[in-house]
Design a protein around this motif. Structure first.
Motif, PDB file in Angstrom:
ATOM      1  N   ALA A   1       0.818  -1.219   0.000  1.00 55.66           N
ATOM      2  CA  ALA A   1       0.000   0.000   0.000  1.00 55.66           C
ATOM      3  C   ALA A   1       0.845   1.259   0.000  1.00 55.66           C
TER       4      ALA A   1
ATOM      5  N   ARG B   1       4.038   0.892  -3.311  1.00 52.11           N
ATOM      6  CA  ARG B   1       3.763   0.498  -4.684  1.00 52.11           C
ATOM      7  C   ARG B   1       2.653   1.359  -5.265  1.00 52.11           C
TER       8      ARG B   1
ATOM      9  N   LEU C   1      -0.705   1.767  -6.667  1.00 51.94           N
ATOM     10  CA  LEU C   1      -1.936   0.999  -6.637  1.00 51.94           C
ATOM     11  C   LEU C   1      -2.771   1.191  -7.898  1.00 51.94           C
TER      12      LEU C   1
ATOM     13  N   THR D   1       0.002  -4.616  -9.650  1.00 47.83           N
ATOM     14  CA  THR D   1       0.237  -4.550  -8.205  1.00 47.83           C
ATOM     15  C   THR D   1      -0.907  -5.229  -7.461  1.00 47.83           C
ATOM     16  N   ILE D   2      -2.139  -4.935  -7.870  1.00 52.67           N
ATOM     17  CA  ILE D   2      -3.318  -5.531  -7.218  1.00 52.67           C
ATOM     18  C   ILE D   2      -3.346  -7.031  -7.471  1.00 52.67           C
TER      19      ILE D   2
ATOM     20  N   LEU E   1      -4.925   4.565   1.624  1.00 52.55           N
ATOM     21  CA  LEU E   1      -4.130   3.649   0.785  1.00 52.55           C
ATOM     22  C   LEU E   1      -4.480   2.196   1.086  1.00 52.55           C
TER      23      LEU E   1
ATOM     24  N   THR F   1      -7.851   1.443  -0.393  1.00 49.30           N
ATOM     25  CA  THR F   1      -7.803   1.282  -1.851  1.00 49.30           C
ATOM     26  C   THR F   1      -7.285  -0.106  -2.214  1.00 49.30           C
ATOM     27  N   LEU F   2      -6.214  -0.530  -1.547  1.00 48.01           N
ATOM     28  CA  LEU F   2      -5.649  -1.855  -1.818  1.00 48.01           C
ATOM     29  C   LEU F   2      -6.640  -2.950  -1.443  1.00 48.01           C
TER      30      LEU F   2
END
Length: 929
Positions: free
Chosen positions: A585, A588, A590, A595-596, A635, A638-639
């Motif tokens: 988070a 990187r 996002l 990444t996800i 963050l 969001t991740l």
């Protein structure tokens, strides 16, 4: 004459009062002032020689705290006696003094106890029988001038006996200082009369009120100092578990029980002989540390800051051990001593309750509730859970765990004398008890309680039961982590994290963690999360990766706790991966869908994702005040949302183009520009821009760009404090050119802000649109209007080359001098697999002013393009991650190119100066670095 210092060895080696008195007697001068000034060098030399001798003794016996503290007080006594005699016999002699011309000098406060460090205040009281005579005024004034000339910091009072009694009755601080009063010199009968009047006219009949006031004062002090004895930069005098707590015990004992020495507490039944030994050991250690601290700091300093901890550890002869440095061993010893002070305080307060509390009332906090019916053999003592007999735990050691389960079940406080008994019998917790299923059920009942597990676990830890029942936890009790990121010892951090998880579950932190309680409701196995929180740092200090080692501990402990194989594996995975979510988070991009996908592939299930989010959240928050903020929450959210979507639906369910189209349609509707105009705007940006930015930022950017284009402005800057992100959004729209970002980063630092995230974009027609999140030095939005204007001006000047950016940055001072105590070796990690489109570079370095500027400058020199930058700081360690391409938009490859990139970044991370280059307008390629 007092015999308080008779135990000191070779006292004349510290100061020979008779020899110095002879030297003072030999002085001759024309007048009183000249004679006083002539005496000062003699006294100053004696004081310096005495201090040198004490310093030598401290070096030879670095743990002899009580002896060294007494030595400084002894030296001060002798200097004061010399000054008193010289002033009354040579400067202002009286041939036939009247009854009113009597004067006595008493030591009060800490000096009265006969304990001092090098730079401690000298608290003294001048006492006269009645109203002060002119002769006494002259003597006191002259003595004070002499002491000040010697460089001593003197706290003084001059009162008649009546004034002393009146002031002591009206002021708790004065009463406490006089409680420590000790005769130093002067009229002994006058001092004796003062002591008698203090006992009869001040102390008599006021013991209960004094105890209540001192305990209230103590609680307020603890609250002011953070209410934890496990902060990693403790105040060893005023902090919880410090010297002041020991002093408070003795003050109360002296006032309420008329003891004259700490040893008398045993005769009064307040301590056992073993507890008195612990008291003296704690006092000796704390005084040793304080004396070293004063010598090192060269001032009256009581905060054990990072920059002195290593040197004190060396001076006190601590050595490195596998997995634990000398300074960490020293500080662990400090915190164990602080814990001892807490234990002694609880025992002492229990006796106060028995002696002073009225029926049904106690000095401690009473937890009210319905009287429980079943206590499994335990009894209630004035509302507190207690053992019925001295051998109760010896009959069945499992009761040591059962007691805490009952305390949790019925919301009871445990009687301090029962805790004292439990601490004594803790050694009975052996392998048999640890393997006992009932004992483990009791423990798990407390750990995963839906009430207040932190309160009960903290009591269990203070009593020494926790570490005996879970020896792996016992290894991290009082263990500090020598860095500026962690604020607490490992055990304190763990207990706080458990408490936070419990408060989230009970809905008490909904405003700070919206939705977290509902996520915990969805967790199938909630106790796995609690056990993972307990074990996530359990293997720190073992010399390896604590996450991997901690997973091994989990696999060993969880079956003992009664957990199923599936639960055990879940806990082991959570412990091993407890840093994964924060690393992704915060370090990187996002908006890069790979990444996800990579993160979701490692997590593998929605259940683990929910558990990992909760563990990550409480782990970060429990690090210390100010570490958690809205930006980190956003963050992580969001991740979590991105990974949950992948794990629920699969990454093919909503493609990249569909998500871009949806954002564009929403923005178009919000702006209301008309289809043709919006299509022209939309096509100016690459797909990465639409993926990276949220809808609110897309709208702000669109309005800024439209206004700038209409006005034909070459540079537009917009600042917008954003409470939801806990930061200020700074948007720069300008013609793209090489070096743009490093100049912006330098200007923002000069304005007093810090960049925490950067999204850097280039339009297809050669304009740069950079969205930066910045904070002030305290981790808050940078929102003062004048400072925002100064920030905009700094960026304008830097981009127009109107300021000597490099020179100004070089002269801007650092505000974090304590960071010099830590060494962070620069490290550069280059990863071409983390993203499908970008080369990902992670730089670890010692955090310092303008680090991001230096790294961006190095990337400028390497002729690469920064697509996004992500900034994370862990105390003194900065971790800056850049997503890069070459000048034509491809990944950076080629061994020589990568070696050059690494070399430039290592030099910048290490603080090597880089000469600033002027922009190169002839270069055709457009670089946003």
């Amino acid at each position: 004459m007092t015999n308080r210092f008779d135990h000191l060895p070779a006292r004349r080696a510290i100061i020979d009062r008779r020899a110095i008195a002879d030297a003072l007697d030999a002085l001759q001068a024309a007048d009183t002032l000249a004679l006083r000034l002539a005496a000062t060098p003699v006294l100053r030399a004696a004081l310096a020689a005495g201090r040198d001798e004490i310093a030598r003794r401290l070096t030879e016996s670095p743990s002899a705290g009580n002896e060294i503290a007494a030595s400084y007080a002894f030296l001060t006594d002798q200097i004061l006696r010399l000054v008193f005699d010289f002033t009354t016999q040579r400067l202002y002699p009286l041939s036939n003094p009247s009854a009113g011309e009597r004067l006595t000098l008493a030591a009060v406060g800490g000096y009265g106890r006969g304990e001092m460090a090098l730079h401690s205040d000298i608290d003294i009281a001048f006492l006269t029988p009645w109203k002060q005579a002119a002769w006494a005024e002259q003597v006191i004034e002259s003595m004070l001038y002499t002491l000040w000339d010697l460089g001593l910091k003197v706290g003084h009072s001059s009162r008649s006996l009546d004034e002393m009694v009146r002031m002591a009755n009206s002021d708790l601080t004065i009463r406490t200082a006089l409680l420590e009063a000790r005769y130093v010199w002067g009229d002994q009968p006058l001092y004796d009369e003062a002591a008698r009047r203090f006992d009869t006219q001040v102390v008599a009949g006021t013991a209960r009120a004094f105890v209540a006031e001192k305990l209230g004062e103590r609680n307020a002090r603890h609250e002011r100092m953070g209410d934890s004895r496990y902060v990693v930069e403790p105040n060893l005098k005023e902090g919880k578990g410090g010297l002041r707590d020991l002093h408070a015990l003795f003050w109360i004992g002296k006032y309420a029980y008329q003891v004259r020495d700490v040893g008398d507490l045993v005769e009064r039944g307040l301590f056992t002989a073993q507890e008195l030994k612990r008291f003296r050991k704690a006092e000796n250690f704390l005084w040793a540390v304080r004396c070293h601290l004063h010598v090192l700091s060269r001032r009256a300093e009581d905060r054990l800051t990072f920059d002195v901890q290593s040197e004190i550890a060396r001076r006190m002869r601590y050595a490195d051990r596998p997995g634990k440095s000398a300074v960490e061993r020293f500080m662990q010893h400090y915190f164990l001593i602080a814990k001892e002070v807490g234990d002694l305080t609880a025992i002492f307060l229990a006796h106060l309750d028995e002696t002073f509390a009225a029926k049904g009332r106690r000095f401690g906090i009473t937890l009210t509730g319905r009287k429980p019916r079943k206590l499994e053999g335990f009894v209630l003592d004035r509302g507190r859970l207690a053992a019925p007999s001295d051998g109760f735990f010896a009959e069945d050691p499992v009761r040591l765990l059962q007691m805490f389960a009952l305390a949790d079940l019925h919301a009871l406080e445990i009687h301090p004398l029962t805790l004292r008994m439990a601490g004594r019998d803790a050694k009975m917790i052996d392998a048999r008890v640890r393997a006992d299923p009932e004992a483990n059920r009791h423990f798990m009942h407390v750990l995963a309680s839906k009430r207040d597990p932190e309160r009960v676990l903290r009591t269990m830890n203070e009593a020494g039961i926790f570490g005996r029942f879970v020896p792996d936890f016992g290894r991290v009790v009082a263990q500090m982590q020598f860095d500026m990121y962690h604020h607490y010892t490992v055990d304190e951090h763990t207990l706080r994290a458990i408490g936070l998880l419990s408060r989230i579950e009970r809905g008490l932190l909904e405003d700070q963690h919206p939705g977290a309680a509902k996520i915990l409701e969805q967790v199938v196995c909630r106790r796995a999360v609690y056990v993972a929180v307990l074990l996530h740092d359990i293997a720190k200090g073992r010399g390896g990766d604590h996450s991997v080692l901690g997973a091994d501990v989990a696999r060993k402990l969880c079956p003992r706790f009664g957990m199923t194989p599936a639960e055990t594996e879940t806990v082991a995975w959570l412990v091993e991966q407890h840093l994964l979510m924060s690393a992704v988070a915060f370090k990187r991009d996002l908006s890069d869908f790979k990444t996800i996908l990579d993160f979701a592939e490692r997590v593998q299930s929605p259940e683990r994702l929910r558990q990992l989010l909760l563990l990550t959240t409480v782990d970060i928050r429990a690090v210390g005040p100010g570490v958690w903020n809205d930006w980190k929450r956003q963050l992580l959210g969001t991740l979590f949302a991105g990974a949950e979507e992948v794990l629920r639906l699969g990454h093919q369910q909503r493609g990249r183009i569909e998500r871009i189209n949806l954002k564009q349609d929403e923005l178009g509707a919000q702006l209301g520009w008309g289809r043709a105009l919006f299509d022209v705007y939309r096509k100016r940006f690459p797909d990465s821009y639409w993926v990276a930015e949220g809808g609110d930022i897309l709208a702000r950017n669109a309005r800024l760009i439209a206004a700038a284009d209409a006005a034909e402005q070459p540079l537009s800057i917009e600042t917008q404090p954003d409470a939801s992100r806990g930061a200020t959004l700074v948007t720069i729209y300008a013609a793209d050119h090489p070096g743009l970002f490093y100049r912006i980063a330098g200007a923002i630092h000069l304005a007093g802000a810090s960049i925490i995230d950067a999204r850097i974009h280039t339009t297809r027609d050669g304009m740069a649109i950079d969205n930066l999140l910045v904070q002030d030095p305290f981790g808050k939005p940078f929102d003062d209007p004048m400072r925002l204007r100064r920030l905009e001006t700094a960026i304008e000047d830097a981009l127009a080359n109107r300021s000597q950016l490099a020179a100004k940055l070089a002269t801007k001072p650092s505000h974090r001098t304590r960071a010099d105590a830590f060494v962070v070796a620069p490290n550069v990690l280059i990863d071409n697999k983390a993203s499908n489109r970008y080369t990902v570079v992670e730089v670890n370095a010692h955090d310092r002013p303008a680090l991001l500027h230096a790294l961006a400058h190095a990337l400028f020199q390497a002729k690469v393009t920064i697509r996004s930058a992500h900034v994370a700081t862990y105390g003194t360690r900065a971790v800056d991650t850049f997503y890069l391409t070459d000048l034509i938009g491809d990944k950076i490859d080629g061994a020589a190119r990568l070696r050059t990139l690494e070399r430039l970044l290592l030099a910048a991370a290490g603080g090597k100066p880089i000469e600033e280059e002027a922009p190169r307008p002839k270069e055709k390629a457009k670089v946003s670095a």
